[in-house]
Design a protein around this motif. Structure first.
Motif, PDB file in Angstrom:
ATOM      1  N   GLU A 123      -2.440  -4.439  -5.675  1.00 51.02           N
ATOM      2  CA  GLU A 123      -2.280  -4.182  -7.110  1.00 51.02           C
ATOM      3  C   GLU A 123      -2.825  -5.339  -7.939  1.00 51.02           C
ATOM      4  O   GLU A 123      -3.441  -5.125  -8.994  1.00 51.02           O
ATOM      5  CB  GLU A 123      -0.809  -3.944  -7.436  1.00 51.02           C
ATOM      6  CG  GLU A 123      -0.253  -2.640  -6.872  1.00 51.02           C
ATOM      7  CD  GLU A 123       1.201  -2.411  -7.248  1.00 51.02           C
ATOM      8  OE1 GLU A 123       1.624  -1.240  -7.260  1.00 51.02           O
ATOM      9  OE2 GLU A 123       1.916  -3.401  -7.530  1.00 51.02           O
ATOM     10  N   ALA A 126      -6.865  -5.084  -7.637  1.00 53.26           N
ATOM     11  CA  ALA A 126      -7.552  -3.888  -8.141  1.00 53.26           C
ATOM     12  C   ALA A 126      -6.830  -3.175  -9.274  1.00 53.26           C
ATOM     13  O   ALA A 126      -7.380  -2.230  -9.846  1.00 53.26           O
ATOM     14  CB  ALA A 126      -7.776  -2.899  -6.984  1.00 53.26           C
ATOM     15  N   SER A 128      -4.312  -1.197  -9.042  1.00 51.14           N
ATOM     16  CA  SER A 128      -3.469  -0.182  -8.384  1.00 51.14           C
ATOM     17  C   SER A 128      -3.920  -0.064  -6.939  1.00 51.14           C
ATOM     18  O   SER A 128      -5.052  -0.437  -6.590  1.00 51.14           O
ATOM     19  CB  SER A 128      -3.597   1.180  -9.071  1.00 51.14           C
ATOM     20  OG  SER A 128      -4.877   1.758  -8.835  1.00 51.14           O
ATOM     21  N   GLU A 131      -7.048   2.193  -6.540  1.00 51.99           N
ATOM     22  CA  GLU A 131      -8.333   1.536  -6.782  1.00 51.99           C
ATOM     23  C   GLU A 131      -8.677   0.579  -5.649  1.00 51.99           C
ATOM     24  O   GLU A 131      -9.850   0.408  -5.300  1.00 51.99           O
ATOM     25  CB  GLU A 131      -8.293   0.788  -8.118  1.00 51.99           C
ATOM     26  CG  GLU A 131      -8.265   1.690  -9.335  1.00 51.99           C
ATOM     27  CD  GLU A 131      -9.470   2.623  -9.389  1.00 51.99           C
ATOM     28  OE1 GLU A 131     -10.616   2.123  -9.261  1.00 51.99           O
ATOM     29  OE2 GLU A 131      -9.268   3.848  -9.550  1.00 51.99           O
ATOM     30  N   LYS A 134     -10.328   2.360  -2.796  1.00 57.34           N
ATOM     31  CA  LYS A 134     -11.758   2.577  -3.028  1.00 57.34           C
ATOM     32  C   LYS A 134     -12.552   1.347  -2.611  1.00 57.34           C
ATOM     33  O   LYS A 134     -13.636   1.461  -2.019  1.00 57.34           O
ATOM     34  CB  LYS A 134     -12.011   2.888  -4.503  1.00 57.34           C
ATOM     35  CG  LYS A 134     -11.448   4.221  -4.983  1.00 57.34           C
ATOM     36  CD  LYS A 134     -11.723   4.413  -6.471  1.00 57.34           C
ATOM     37  CE  LYS A 134     -11.096   5.714  -6.984  1.00 57.34           C
ATOM     38  NZ  LYS A 134     -11.316   5.883  -8.452  1.00 57.34           N
ATOM     39  N   MET A 135     -12.023   0.178  -2.916  1.00 53.98           N
ATOM     40  CA  MET A 135     -12.671  -1.066  -2.513  1.00 53.98           C
ATOM     41  C   MET A 135     -12.723  -1.184  -0.989  1.00 53.98           C
ATOM     42  O   MET A 135     -13.721  -1.647  -0.425  1.00 53.98           O
ATOM     43  CB  MET A 135     -11.935  -2.269  -3.101  1.00 53.98           C
ATOM     44  CG  MET A 135     -12.000  -2.391  -4.608  1.00 53.98           C
ATOM     45  SD  MET A 135     -10.957  -3.753  -5.236  1.00 53.98           S
ATOM     46  CE  MET A 135     -11.730  -5.178  -4.451  1.00 53.98           C
ATOM     47  N   LYS A 167      -3.322   7.059  -5.587  1.00 48.62           N
ATOM     48  CA  LYS A 167      -4.041   8.092  -6.324  1.00 48.62           C
ATOM     49  C   LYS A 167      -5.407   8.353  -5.690  1.00 48.62           C
ATOM     50  O   LYS A 167      -6.132   7.426  -5.325  1.00 48.62           O
ATOM     51  CB  LYS A 167      -4.231   7.658  -7.772  1.00 48.62           C
ATOM     52  CG  LYS A 167      -4.862   8.722  -8.662  1.00 48.62           C
ATOM     53  CD  LYS A 167      -4.954   8.244 -10.102  1.00 48.62           C
ATOM     54  CE  LYS A 167      -5.600   9.299 -10.988  1.00 48.62           C
ATOM     55  NZ  LYS A 167      -5.693   8.845 -12.405  1.00 48.62           N
TER      56      LYS A 167
END
Length: 431
Positions: A123, A126, A128, A131, A134-135, A167
């Motif tokens: 968190e 990124a 969250s 996110e 995704k990284m 998410k």
């Protein structure tokens, strides 16, 4: 374009079988990337907390880029706090409305495999966990991991996260890694951020006034506090990450360094906690005892009868070529003779007669020397697209272009030589 010239002969020996009791396993030399052993290495399986190796990598990368530093502080949001407060996740126990440094959170993650501190770091970096995921997947693609899927930062089953599922991910999904991808991930972490081993080798530490312990039983634990673990101690082990869920069973990505030789091993889906360390020890013994780094071909190596390449329009008719650097490899005992060299000349540098056109500069790349192995048990290399190992072939001296006068004399001589031959043939035809 390359033109193959010659391959030196080689011989073979039978490979020795190694029985590893794991669904999937791999052993890699950390310096050269050579795979020394593999068992179903491309089977994608849940890695459990071995997932955190990627989180560790991204923390180091964020620090390197200046986004955060080890003294950066953050507080714990409701999501990681709920994970920390849940006894089924057996975390370190975090407090809200309190500042924690990146160093504190990282140590708890890398040493104790804590899930809540892992999420807090995700968190922080990124914004969250969604996110951050995704990284993770983007970095996996950049590294060339072949079999992977990241859906969270910890390695927990997404279903266990309930309303906190990151998410953009499937609520019923699990992270997936193959043994090869786990080894490549570890290889990159150690190569790019070797200081990660300074933490992974710590048997126990203090966090928030409590003692946290490393789940890696192969480390030299204090016999006063963990005497039962001493039987699993393995000389040279200094990392890297355990993993366990009901679905993944018991996994371990290990690394050890002995006398300057570092190995990386992965075992996935072993049947018990002791088994993952016992099978790792078996892999490590195999690597350290049966393999040795050797210089197979020295710098300046030349294939017999292929050391000279013809040169057109030069002050010299030929130029010697040789390997630009030495080639070393982790070689199993008795297998060094199974390596050979195959030349590939750059066709763009050759004329229609197969000659180099002058001028030729000393050190100029003329082609490549491919290292060919034809023994048993060749598992290739851990890096992507490394089917062939090559070394540059370079010119050993400068060959200047002949001056215009000598080139002209040569052309004229060639003309009159051809004319004389024609006259002689004609005269012969009269008789």
């Amino acid at each position: 374009m390359m033109a193959a010239i010659l391959t030196q002969p080689f011989s073979t020996q039978a490979a020795e079988a190694l029985d590893i009791e794991a669904e999937s396993a791999i052993l890699v030399d950390a310096e050269t990337g050579k795979v020394l052993y593999a068992k179903k290495p491309d089977m994608a399986l849940p890695p459990a907390s071995m997932t955190k190796i990627m989180t560790e990598y991204l923390v180091h990368e964020a620090i390197e880029k200046g986004k955060i530093n080890w003294d950066t502080t953050t507080q714990i949001s409701d999501y990681p706090y709920s994970i920390s407060a849940d006894p089924s996740f057996s975390g370190v126990g975090l407090t809200q409305s309190k500042d924690y440094t990146v160093r504190e959170l990282y140590d708890a993650m890398a040493i104790n495999s804590d899930n809540a501190t892992t999420i807090a770091l995700a968190e922080l970096i990124a914004g969250s966990e969604g996110e951050f995921v995704k990284m993770m997947n983007k970095k996996a693609e950049e590294m060339g991991l072949s079999d992977y899927k990241f859906v969270n930062s910890t390695g927990l089953n997404n279903a266990s996260l309930r309303e906190n599922v990151p998410k953009g991910t499937d609520p019923n999904a699990n992270n997936l890694l193959s043994a090869r991808s786990a080894a490549l991930l570890a290889y990159n972490l150690i190569k790019d951020y070797p200081s990660a081993l300074d933490v992974s080798k710590v048997p126990s530490a203090t966090f928030d006034g409590q003692t946290i312990r490393n789940w890696n039983w192969m480390l030299p634990h204090d016999p006063k506090n963990a005497s039962s673990l001493q039987q699993f101690y393995y000389e040279g082990i200094d990392g890297l990450k355990t993993g366990h869920t009901d679905l993944a069973k018991y996994c371990f990505t290990g690394t050890a360094n002995r006398n300057g030789k570092r190995l990386i091993s992965v075992v996935m889906k072993t049947e018990s906690e002791p088994a993952r360390f016992q099978q790792t020890a078996k892999l490590m013994d195999y690597g350290f005892q049966r393999f040795e780094k050797k210089e197979i071909f020295p710098k300046g190596y030349q294939l017999e009868d292929q050391s000279d390449i013809p040169v057109a329009k030069g002050k010299e008719d030929t130029v010697q070529i040789a390997t630009k650097e030495a080639f070393s490899a982790m070689v199993k005992e008795g297998q060094a003779e199974n390596y050979s060299v195959k030349y590939h000349l750059n066709k763009d540098k050759l004329n229609k007669d197969g000659k180099l056109s002058a001028p030729v500069e000393k050190g100029e790349k003329i082609g490549t020397a491919e290292i060919v192995y034809d023994g048993d048990g060749d598992y290739g290399y851990i890096y992507p697209n490394a089917d062939k190992q090559t070394i540059d072939l370079t010119a050993q001296r400068t060959v200047e272009k002949d001056n215009w006068f000598m080139l002209a004399i040569g052309s004229v001589g060639g003309f009159f030589g051809g004319l004389f031959s024609t006259v002689v043939d004609t005269v012969k035809g009269w008789f």
